[in-house]
Design a protein around this motif. Sequence first.
Motif, PDB file in Angstrom:
ATOM      1  N   PRO A 369       0.806  -1.228   0.000  1.00 21.22           N
ATOM      2  CA  PRO A 369       0.000   0.000   0.000  1.00 21.22           C
ATOM      3  C   PRO A 369       0.832   1.267   0.000  1.00 21.22           C
ATOM      4  CG  PRO A 369       0.000  -1.007   2.173  1.00 21.22           C
ATOM      5  CD  PRO A 369       0.681  -1.987   1.258  1.00 21.22           C
ATOM      6  N   THR A 370       0.242   2.323  -0.504  1.00 25.82           N
ATOM      7  CA  THR A 370       0.863   3.642  -0.440  1.00 25.82           C
ATOM      8  C   THR A 370       1.102   4.009   1.022  1.00 25.82           C
ATOM      9  OG1 THR A 370      -0.327   4.299  -2.437  1.00 25.82           O
ATOM     10  CG2 THR A 370       0.578   6.062  -1.059  1.00 25.82           C
ATOM     11  N   GLY A 371       2.337   4.401   1.307  1.00 26.38           N
ATOM     12  CA  GLY A 371       2.690   4.737   2.683  1.00 26.38           C
ATOM     13  C   GLY A 371       3.330   3.599   3.454  1.00 26.38           C
ATOM     14  N   LEU A 372       3.349   2.386   2.846  1.00 23.96           N
ATOM     15  CA  LEU A 372       4.006   1.231   3.482  1.00 23.96           C
ATOM     16  C   LEU A 372       4.731   0.403   2.425  1.00 23.96           C
ATOM     17  CD1 LEU A 372       1.511  -0.119   6.197  1.00 23.96           C
ATOM     18  CD2 LEU A 372       3.821   0.770   6.573  1.00 23.96           C
ATOM     19  N   LYS A 373       5.521   1.065   1.607  1.00 25.24           N
ATOM     20  CA  LYS A 373       6.195   0.400   0.506  1.00 25.24           C
ATOM     21  C   LYS A 373       7.468  -0.334   0.907  1.00 25.24           C
ATOM     22  CE  LYS A 373       3.458   1.608  -2.930  1.00 25.24           C
ATOM     23  NZ  LYS A 373       2.673   0.596  -3.681  1.00 25.24           N
ATOM     24  N   ASP A 374       8.030   0.003   2.063  1.00 27.99           N
ATOM     25  CA  ASP A 374       9.225  -0.692   2.528  1.00 27.99           C
ATOM     26  C   ASP A 374       9.366  -0.512   4.036  1.00 27.99           C
ATOM     27  OD1 ASP A 374      10.679   1.731   3.135  1.00 27.99           O
ATOM     28  OD2 ASP A 374      11.219   1.904   1.027  1.00 27.99           O
ATOM     29  N   VAL A 375      10.428  -1.084   4.601  1.00 33.53           N
ATOM     30  CA  VAL A 375      10.564  -1.130   6.058  1.00 33.53           C
ATOM     31  C   VAL A 375      10.889   0.226   6.686  1.00 33.53           C
ATOM     32  CG1 VAL A 375      11.212  -3.564   6.127  1.00 33.53           C
ATOM     33  CG2 VAL A 375      13.000  -1.823   5.852  1.00 33.53           C
ATOM     34  N   SER A 376      11.164   1.236   5.859  1.00 30.97           N
ATOM     35  CA  SER A 376      11.420   2.568   6.420  1.00 30.97           C
ATOM     36  C   SER A 376      10.123   3.274   6.813  1.00 30.97           C
ATOM     37  CB  SER A 376      12.172   3.430   5.405  1.00 30.97           C
ATOM     38  OG  SER A 376      11.325   3.796   4.314  1.00 30.97           O
ATOM     39  N   MET A 377       8.977   2.708   6.448  1.00 29.43           N
ATOM     40  CA  MET A 377       7.716   3.438   6.536  1.00 29.43           C
ATOM     41  C   MET A 377       6.799   3.034   7.687  1.00 29.43           C
ATOM     42  SD  MET A 377       6.771   3.865   2.493  1.00 29.43           S
ATOM     43  CE  MET A 377       7.962   4.566   1.350  1.00 29.43           C
ATOM     44  N   TYR A 378       7.275   2.207   8.611  1.00 26.09           N
ATOM     45  CA  TYR A 378       6.433   1.854   9.762  1.00 26.09           C
ATOM     46  C   TYR A 378       5.913   3.077  10.526  1.00 26.09           C
ATOM     47  CZ  TYR A 378       8.184  -2.959   9.261  1.00 26.09           C
ATOM     48  OH  TYR A 378       8.511  -4.201   8.785  1.00 26.09           O
ATOM     49  N   PRO A 379       6.698   4.167  10.647  1.00 29.47           N
ATOM     50  CA  PRO A 379       6.148   5.329  11.364  1.00 29.47           C
ATOM     51  C   PRO A 379       4.850   5.854  10.757  1.00 29.47           C
ATOM     52  CG  PRO A 379       8.526   5.534  11.209  1.00 29.47           C
ATOM     53  CD  PRO A 379       8.144   4.349  10.365  1.00 29.47           C
ATOM     54  N   ASN A 380       4.647   5.677   9.459  1.00 32.85           N
ATOM     55  CA  ASN A 380       3.388   6.120   8.852  1.00 32.85           C
ATOM     56  C   ASN A 380       2.202   5.360   9.441  1.00 32.85           C
ATOM     57  OD1 ASN A 380       4.732   7.899   7.145  1.00 32.85           O
ATOM     58  ND2 ASN A 380       4.874   6.421   5.471  1.00 32.85           N
ATOM     59  N   LEU A 381       2.403   4.068   9.695  1.00 32.94           N
ATOM     60  CA  LEU A 381       1.327   3.264  10.298  1.00 32.94           C
ATOM     61  C   LEU A 381       1.108   3.666  11.748  1.00 32.94           C
ATOM     62  CD1 LEU A 381      -0.728   0.984  10.257  1.00 32.94           C
ATOM     63  CD2 LEU A 381       1.146  -0.635  10.666  1.00 32.94           C
ATOM     64  N   ILE A 382       2.191   3.873  12.490  1.00 27.13           N
ATOM     65  CA  ILE A 382       2.059   4.299  13.883  1.00 27.13           C
ATOM     66  C   ILE A 382       1.350   5.653  13.962  1.00 27.13           C
ATOM     67  CG2 ILE A 382       3.351   4.991  15.944  1.00 27.13           C
ATOM     68  CD1 ILE A 382       5.448   2.889  15.197  1.00 27.13           C
ATOM     69  N   ALA A 383       1.706   6.557  13.046  1.00 22.92           N
ATOM     70  CA  ALA A 383       1.053   7.870  13.030  1.00 22.92           C
ATOM     71  C   ALA A 383      -0.446   7.743  12.780  1.00 22.92           C
ATOM     72  CB  ALA A 383       1.692   8.752  11.962  1.00 22.92           C
TER      73      ALA A 383
END
Length: 418
Positions: A369-383
């Motif tokens: 999904p947009t916003g979770l394309k790789d392991v650098s993006m977990y903060p987007n889910l937490i936010a």
Amino acid sequence: MRKYLSLALVASLAFACSPEEKTEVIDYTQLSDEERLEVATEIAQNTIMVDGHVDLPYRMKVGGFTLQREVLDVSVRTPDGNFDFPRSKEGGLDAPFMSIYIPAGLQQTPGSSKALADSLILMTERLAETFPDKFAMAYSPADIEKNFAEGKVSLPMGMENGSALEDDISNVEYFHGRGIRYITLTHGKANLIGDSSYDTVRLYNGLSEYGEQVVAEMNRVGIMVDVSHVSDETFKDALEVTKVPAIASHSSVRAFTPGFERNMNDELIQALAKNGGVMMINFGGTFIDSAYAAGANKVREHLVNYLAENNLSRRDSAAQAYIAEYTAANNPFPTVQRVADHIDYVKNLVGIDYVGLGSDFDGVGDSLPTGLKDVSMYPNLIAELLKRGYTKEEIEKICYKNIFRVWKAVEDYAASQS
């Protein structure tokens, strides 16, 4: 920068105070998206984060060899894939379970599944040995806590497909000795253990007798029982047999994908919670949104026809350019919000204690999904979870406390049997 630090400090102080000392709690739902992401990044960096399923070993084996370098080097930023050390540190990922993935097709050749498992385990170990300042093996929650304190990314291992056990029950203990800490009972087809959700053939209508022995032996030696990929009946049978909580290392909610048995329906989610287990949410587009699955099929059909009509192969540069442009314009990618919807669903159905993260990074291709394309993006889910009113304590449960609880229960039961 100082605005970020002060906001993070306020956040940490608000959560650190005891109920008696607490005078003010920040309402994260009232922050701006930018401020919330700053807090989420701080939480990700300072909280142990476990991901139940990352397919790096098979990616290294199949896609890691090029003319320019001998083997894929994930100690540095890589131009493709979803995982490497720099991006893992950026996203706050501390313990991705390395998937020792065994394709179901190998079941036709005795010995080949076990041989591949040994090869992928060795490859994972060599990653830790080659870059000891960045990676470390982990065989317990205590190992992960130690590695986290040292700033290293832990590499616990789970075996995806019990076919590598072959027909020898002693291989359960063997693979525990090799470092495997969960086994996904089946994969794409039924095996000697039980039936698969992806297979129309149902050999046993659940677990086989051998499968029941395997689950009991996994309990005895201290390997978590993973019910991702199994059929509904195999799932139920496994929970009947196991004496300890089980996990679904990378499964999502079937209510969002009607008819997709690979995901879990309400009955199974409730059964796993009653068992004390944890459901780790898969991020793949087909797992989280039926609209994406339908749209992806249409895109795939169009591209097959386009290539045929223009006498192109997928390797042609013109084809690759067209595929990238058309896919970007026409694939209805879900967003990070949809992953949060799945977490919400499990929380509302059975409670916060039974949900975790199982991305399937490096295993679900370009469907992420947009916003979770790789392991650098977990903060987007937490936010996004903060925006929905989740507390830091709830986020910690999702990130690691729930899976640690199950893992420790499995360890304790095994210790009681020795």
